[in-house]
Design a protein around this motif. Structure first.
Motif, mmCIF file in Angstrom:
data_model
loop_
_atom_site.group_PDB
_atom_site.id
_atom_site.type_symbol
_atom_site.label_atom_id
_atom_site.label_comp_id
_atom_site.label_asym_id
_atom_site.label_seq_id
_atom_site.Cartn_x
_atom_site.Cartn_y
_atom_site.Cartn_z
ATOM 1 N N ASP A 1 65.507 -1.303 -18.076
ATOM 2 C CA ASP A 1 66.948 -1.530 -18.156
ATOM 3 C C ASP A 1 67.371 -1.356 -19.606
ATOM 4 N N SER B 1 68.102 -0.583 4.303
ATOM 5 C CA SER B 1 68.555 -1.787 3.607
ATOM 6 C C SER B 1 69.147 -2.709 4.673
ATOM 7 N N ARG C 1 65.803 -1.566 -5.771
ATOM 8 C CA ARG C 1 65.213 -0.967 -6.974
ATOM 9 C C ARG C 1 63.839 -0.376 -6.671
ATOM 10 N N PRO D 1 65.055 -10.426 -15.384
ATOM 11 C CA PRO D 1 66.300 -10.234 -14.632
ATOM 12 C C PRO D 1 66.319 -11.097 -13.373
ATOM 13 N N GLU D 2 67.461 -11.654 -13.099
ATOM 14 C CA GLU D 2 67.622 -12.428 -11.874
ATOM 15 C C GLU D 2 68.228 -11.504 -10.836
ATOM 16 N N ARG D 3 67.451 -11.227 -9.818
ATOM 17 C CA ARG D 3 67.893 -10.327 -8.759
ATOM 18 C C ARG D 3 67.639 -10.989 -7.409
ATOM 19 N N THR D 4 68.478 -10.660 -6.482
ATOM 20 C CA THR D 4 68.253 -11.115 -5.113
ATOM 21 C C THR D 4 67.107 -10.295 -4.531
ATOM 22 N N GLN E 1 67.215 -8.480 -1.992
ATOM 23 C CA GLN E 1 67.789 -7.169 -1.632
ATOM 24 C C GLN E 1 67.909 -6.269 -2.864
ATOM 25 N N GLN E 2 68.313 -6.818 -4.006
ATOM 26 C CA GLN E 2 68.397 -6.017 -5.231
ATOM 27 C C GLN E 2 67.013 -5.541 -5.671
ATOM 28 N N ARG E 3 66.022 -6.411 -5.572
ATOM 29 C CA ARG E 3 64.649 -6.010 -5.927
ATOM 30 C C ARG E 3 64.156 -4.918 -4.986
#
Length: 184
Positions: free
Chosen positions: A21, A108, A48, A38-41, A43-45
């Motif tokens: 990033d 997703s 990615r 990084p704080e990710r949900t 779903q975000q992980r």
């Protein structure tokens, strides 16, 4: 082929390089005061991870093309390499379960589930989204088109199917793939 193998390994490393990033804002030359994970949900992980997987394959295809090879040759090499990890003893049922599981990773939470259209002891036909297309929304990804990626995917699965005594066909239908697996 040895060069292609090295190139595909490099593609995996290159995909890892994409994980960086850039916390700097445009025009700022100051490094961040502190580093944080990084704080990710989930779903975000997952999104990615899927992006890195798809772009890593695209980089591998791009390297093969840059070396004068074709998408088909790259896919045959990858498919034959991957096929060795698929158990012939699991037969058609193992191929069907594996393919369904693998294609499910392109989904997703917002995407429709895989739709099984035909299911017999020797045939499985299903419709699945083409979530990999998200990495190609801006057109080419590292000089690779979404059609080339789909071709790579098709040949890889055909090689795995051949290894298992099965057949594999796919047809792109808009945002979906119609996939047919059959026992030979």
């Amino acid at each position: 082929m040895k060069t292609l193998a090295y190139a595909l390994c490099f593609a995996g490393v290159a995909a890892l390089a994409l994980a960086q990033d850039n916390p700097k804002k445009a025009g700022s030359s100051q490094p961040p005061a502190e580093f944080k994970v990084p704080e990710r949900t989930p779903q975000q992980r997952y999104g990615r991870l899927l992006y890195l997987d798809v772009t890593g394959i695209a980089v591998g295809i791009a390297i093969a093309k840059a070396q004068g090879s074709s998408v088909d040759a790259c896919a045959k090499f990858c498919g034959d390499t991957f096929a060795a990890g698929w158990s012939r003893q699991a037969g058609f049922a193992g191929f069907a379960r594996g393919a369904l599981g693998n294609f499910d990773i392109f989904r997703s939470e917002q995407d429709p589930p895989i739709e099984i259209i035909v299911q017999t002891d020797s045939t499985l036909q299903f419709k699945t989204n083409t979530g990999y297309r998200r990495a190609f929304r801006d057109g080419l990804r590292y000089g690779v088109s979404v059609a080339e990626y789909a071709r790579w995917l098709e040949i890889v699965y055909q090689r795995i199917a051949d290894h298992l005594g099965c057949s594999y066909t796919q047809r792109v239908e808009g945002e979906f793939l119609l996939v047919t697996l059959a026992k030979k």
